[in-house]
Design an enzyme around this catalytic site. Sequence first.
Site, PDB file in Angstrom:
ATOM      1  N   TYR A  69     -16.554 -14.495  16.686  1.00 24.83           N
ATOM      2  CA  TYR A  69     -15.363 -14.932  15.932  1.00 24.83           C
ATOM      3  C   TYR A  69     -15.666 -14.995  14.435  1.00 24.83           C
ATOM      4  CZ  TYR A  69     -10.966 -17.191  14.917  1.00 24.83           C
ATOM      5  OH  TYR A  69      -9.718 -17.454  14.433  1.00 24.83           O
ATOM      6  N   PHE A 121       5.071   3.893  -0.686  1.00 31.48           N
ATOM      7  CA  PHE A 121       5.353   4.180   0.729  1.00 31.48           C
ATOM      8  C   PHE A 121       6.395   3.190   1.259  1.00 31.48           C
ATOM      9  CE2 PHE A 121       4.411   3.908   5.331  1.00 31.48           C
ATOM     10  CZ  PHE A 121       4.807   5.200   5.643  1.00 31.48           C
ATOM     11  N   ASP A 122       7.093   3.550   2.339  1.00 31.48           N
ATOM     12  CA  ASP A 122       8.229   2.717   2.775  1.00 31.48           C
ATOM     13  C   ASP A 122       7.835   1.289   3.175  1.00 31.48           C
ATOM     14  OD1 ASP A 122       7.079   3.836   5.040  1.00 31.48           O
ATOM     15  OD2 ASP A 122       8.925   3.860   6.189  1.00 31.48           O
ATOM     16  N   ASP A 213      -3.247   2.247  -3.346  1.00 35.67           N
ATOM     17  CA  ASP A 213      -2.975   2.373  -1.912  1.00 35.67           C
ATOM     18  C   ASP A 213      -3.817   3.573  -1.480  1.00 35.67           C
ATOM     19  OD1 ASP A 213      -2.093   3.229   0.553  1.00 35.67           O
ATOM     20  OD2 ASP A 213       0.006   2.751   0.180  1.00 35.67           O
ATOM     21  N   ALA A 215      -4.775   4.924   1.443  1.00 38.46           N
ATOM     22  CA  ALA A 215      -4.703   5.490   2.803  1.00 38.46           C
ATOM     23  C   ALA A 215      -5.299   6.899   2.887  1.00 38.46           C
ATOM     24  CB  ALA A 215      -3.255   5.488   3.282  1.00 38.46           C
ATOM     25  N   LYS A 256      -5.790   6.459   8.532  1.00 38.85           N
ATOM     26  CA  LYS A 256      -5.724   7.803   7.934  1.00 38.85           C
ATOM     27  C   LYS A 256      -7.152   8.252   7.605  1.00 38.85           C
ATOM     28  CE  LYS A 256      -1.312   6.305   7.243  1.00 38.85           C
ATOM     29  NZ  LYS A 256      -0.846   4.958   7.595  1.00 38.85           N
ATOM     30  N   HIS A 447      14.746   3.287   9.820  1.00 39.42           N
ATOM     31  CA  HIS A 447      14.175   4.546  10.270  1.00 39.42           C
ATOM     32  C   HIS A 447      13.820   4.573  11.762  1.00 39.42           C
ATOM     33  CE1 HIS A 447      11.113   7.795   8.956  1.00 39.42           C
ATOM     34  NE2 HIS A 447      12.325   8.269   8.891  1.00 39.42           N
TER      35      HIS A 447
END
Length: 455
Positions: A69, A121-122, A213, A215, A256, A447
């Site tokens: 943990y 990004f969305d 970001d 990704a 990604k 979407h």
Amino acid sequence: MIPEPYRIKMVEPIHLLPRNVREEKIENTGFNLFGLRSEEVFIDMLSDSGTGAMSTQQWSALMMGDESYAGSASFYRMKESIADVMGFPYVLPTHQGRAAENVLHSALIKEHDVVPGNSHFDTTKAHIEFRKAHAIDCTIDEAFDPDNLFPFKGNLNLEKLRAALTEYVPQKRVPFVLVTVTCNSAGGQPVSMENMRGVKQLCDEFKVTLFVDAARYAENCKFIQMRETGYASKSSATIAREFFSYADGCTMSSKKDALVNIGGFIAMRDEELYRQCSIYGILFEGFVTYGGMSGRDMETLAVGLKEGIDDEYLEHRLAQTKYLSDLLTEAGVPHVKPAGGHAIYVDALKVLPNIPREHFPAQTLGVEIYIEAGVRGVEIGAVLADRDPVTRENRYPRLELLRLCLPRRTFTSNHLEWVAEGLHNVMRRSSFIRGLQITYEPPILRHFTTKFVRV
Ligand code: F0G
């Protein structure tokens, strides 16, 4: 096409349902591709997110997972890998990219703030708007012309960025600037090192934090090596270290370019920011040494991050996307050029010129390519752009695209040839295709669950 720098050790069978069954299946979903079961899809190009194949090294690392943990050894291996590849000393694991956004935004964004960036990004935009703040799009105009061959269509327009900072920094409304690499919403297009340096200079001048970001940072770095003067002889790994040296931190969807099926993190330079984020990390994701990830997933991420920035892997990856783009060019299928990193973006306004925007040409094209060839893509157009949070009017983005993603290390050239042929066949019957209208939509992120009927 260059050969894959790997060989296949395990296969996952896929099947093509008969055409009349495909028609029935897609109609039953309300013409929403997210509603299909994966067994109903032949070649699934919905997303490159978490859909790739892990390597033998990753599968063996999985067995080393320490599920403690607190203080898991797997967390420290992942942290070291991130520090090595990206240069950030503080790391908070999260279960995926949008969770990293949730934690970071909870710590930094307040009502009426603005976050300038390049076509957020969305999920990023939704997290900003959920906090009653606004995303300001500073992407260069070249990005909105599918035929413009500018090599870095993900770049930010530095004048637009300066204007945003000049207006909002004095009002203390800019928690950070966000550079998304590659820029998914603009077609998987890269940001140049020069542009990143320019953004950094502006952030320094206005004393604003700069986040990435990340990704698809590895694909972005390979594009810099291939296209930007002065980088041809540098490895993508070296380029990545320089790129991140200009940022204060990053959010990462590890699904990604870290080559794993689930996972994410926030990495940063500043200890105080780490402390602030930790509060929300623990609240939403879990203790700071696992944050929504299992020990075994952190192990595979530690290995995958390094494999994802390897030049041999990246060379094949980008060659594959370009191969599909070349096939489509040959078949006369209009799409965003040059090819991006992770996907091909078909220009639905040109493929289906008879369908008005209010009847969702890109969504329609997605339905038709599924019926034609069992291929699943995703709409990047007016459905994704959603409604304006204030006026509730439909937002029509400048481009109306169908994205076909290439999962990493998954498909071969034959699959791509099938996709190109399918699109060519759709184009040939385009004048007979009818558009769609909405019968149900949810209040946010429509979407995924909106339902349609044919007009
Ligand atoms: N940022 C970018 C640029 C993305 O493309 C995504 C996800 C995220 C953040 C969120 O990460 O999915 O791990 O929560 N993109 C996927 C896609 C969903 O299909 O493009 P996530």
